[in-house]
Design an enzyme around this catalytic site. Structure first.
Site, PDB file in Angstrom:
ATOM      1  CB  SER A 232      -0.912   0.026   1.230  1.00  0.00           C
ATOM      2  OG  SER A 232      -1.544  -1.200   1.406  1.00  0.00           O
TER       3      SER A 232
HETATM    4  N1  SAH Z   1      -0.527  -4.246   3.981  1.00  0.00           N
HETATM    5  C1  SAH Z   1       0.010  -4.899   2.836  1.00  0.00           C
HETATM    6  C2  SAH Z   1      -0.899  -4.663   1.664  1.00  0.00           C
HETATM    7  C3  SAH Z   1      -1.105  -5.856   0.877  1.00  0.00           C
HETATM    8  S1  SAH Z   1      -2.367  -5.738  -0.368  1.00  0.00           S
HETATM    9  C4  SAH Z   1       1.435  -4.415   2.606  1.00  0.00           C
HETATM   10  O1  SAH Z   1       1.851  -3.500   3.326  1.00  0.00           O
HETATM   11  O2  SAH Z   1       2.153  -4.952   1.751  1.00  0.00           O
HETATM   12  C5  SAH Z   1      -3.650  -6.675   0.367  1.00  0.00           C
HETATM   13  C6  SAH Z   1      -3.313  -8.085   0.763  1.00  0.00           C
HETATM   14  O3  SAH Z   1      -4.500  -8.703   1.248  1.00  0.00           O
HETATM   15  C7  SAH Z   1      -2.818  -8.963  -0.382  1.00  0.00           C
HETATM   16  O4  SAH Z   1      -1.585  -9.527  -0.040  1.00  0.00           O
HETATM   17  C8  SAH Z   1      -3.897 -10.042  -0.506  1.00  0.00           C
HETATM   18  O5  SAH Z   1      -3.395 -11.306  -0.879  1.00  0.00           O
HETATM   19  C9  SAH Z   1      -4.472 -10.054   0.902  1.00  0.00           C
HETATM   20  N2  SAH Z   1      -5.826 -10.612   1.001  1.00  0.00           N
HETATM   21  C10 SAH Z   1      -6.887 -10.403   0.181  1.00  0.00           C
HETATM   22  N3  SAH Z   1      -7.956 -11.102   0.621  1.00  0.00           N
HETATM   23  C11 SAH Z   1      -7.556 -11.746   1.754  1.00  0.00           C
HETATM   24  C12 SAH Z   1      -8.200 -12.636   2.668  1.00  0.00           C
HETATM   25  N4  SAH Z   1      -9.472 -13.010   2.530  1.00  0.00           N
HETATM   26  N5  SAH Z   1      -7.485 -13.104   3.702  1.00  0.00           N
HETATM   27  C13 SAH Z   1      -6.180 -12.760   3.888  1.00  0.00           C
HETATM   28  N6  SAH Z   1      -5.523 -11.937   3.047  1.00  0.00           N
HETATM   29  C14 SAH Z   1      -6.193 -11.437   1.996  1.00  0.00           C
END
Ligand code: SAH
Length: 222
Positions: A60
């Protein structure tokens, strides 16, 4: 410009954009974002932008990470549930601000990468799990603080059910076609109080685990 000076420029711009929590800004200064992005993007690590991390996901944008953590309002006595570990960037920042972070990611490979970074950085107060964040972490519930890093069409009832009374859930709500809003949801004695913290754009909170290649529709198990 060196990466240290790019980082300071980013922190200053966050402060100018209204992020005033000093502990949060210090935590962001302590986390080397260049370790959380693929090498090809490391020179862009301190731009205020989302960057690809594989599996169609992104780390993000720092301003959004800061806004969401500020809305969560944590301190070093609390444990936090985070849904969507991704690269682990936000998890690492939270780990400087809270007693313990429980973080769930549905992509095992992303989680493995994040775990390696936590070890390399000596972050010892993070517990991770490969799983579906829609289900929360029942064994550790209730939580006073839950933060979700992917957009859900509605507040997941299991997650709000794992909030303690007085607890706070910060989550982007909306779908990809319509505007999403960051919601700050507080559990009260009689229900949920919702405060709208403004517009945002996140990838979706997907239900279930990724299907393993060759598993003919069978979801990967935990
Ligand atoms: N906070 C993270 C942002 C990652 S983007 C960072 O700093 O890198 C959002 C993430 O949520 C992705 O890795 C995606 O795989 C995860 N995600 C989406 N749906 C999900 C679910 N149901 N359970 C766990 N993770 C999930």
């Amino acid at each position: 410009m060196t990466s240290a000076s790019k980082k300071i420029r980013l922190i200053l711009s966050l402060r100018q954009s209204g992020i005033i929590d000093t502990a949060l800004l210090t935590a962001m200064e302590r986390v080397p974002r260049e370790l959380f992005v693929p090498e090809a993007f490391s020179d862009r690590a301190y731009e205020d932008t989302a960057l690809p991390i594989g599996h169609g996901q992104t780390v993000s944008r720092p301003r959004i990470v800061a806004q969401m953590i500020e809305a969560l309002d944590v301190d070093d006595r609390v444990k936090v549930l985070e849904i969507g570990t991704g690269s682990g960037y936000q998890t690492a920042i939270l780990s400087h601000l809270c007693r313990r972070v429980y973080s769930i990611e549905r992509h095992r490979e992303l989680l493995r990468g994040a775990e390696q970074r936590f070890t390399a950085l000596g972050r010892r107060n993070i517990t991770t799990r490969a799983g579906d964040g829609w289900r929360g972490w029942p064994e550790q519930a209730p939580f006073t603080h839950i933060i979700v890093c992917a957009a859900a069409p509605e507040i997941p009832p299991i997650l709000s059910g794992q909030l303690a009374v007085g607890g706070v859930l910060v989550i982007p709500v909306g779908d990809e076609r319509h505007e999403q809003r960051i919601l700050r949801v507080t559990r009260t004695e009689d229900g949920l109080d919702t405060h709208d913290c403004g517009p945002v754009r996140f990838l979706p909170l997907v239900e279930g685990m990724p299907v393993a290649p060759g598993a003919s529709g069978q979801a990967e198990s935990r």
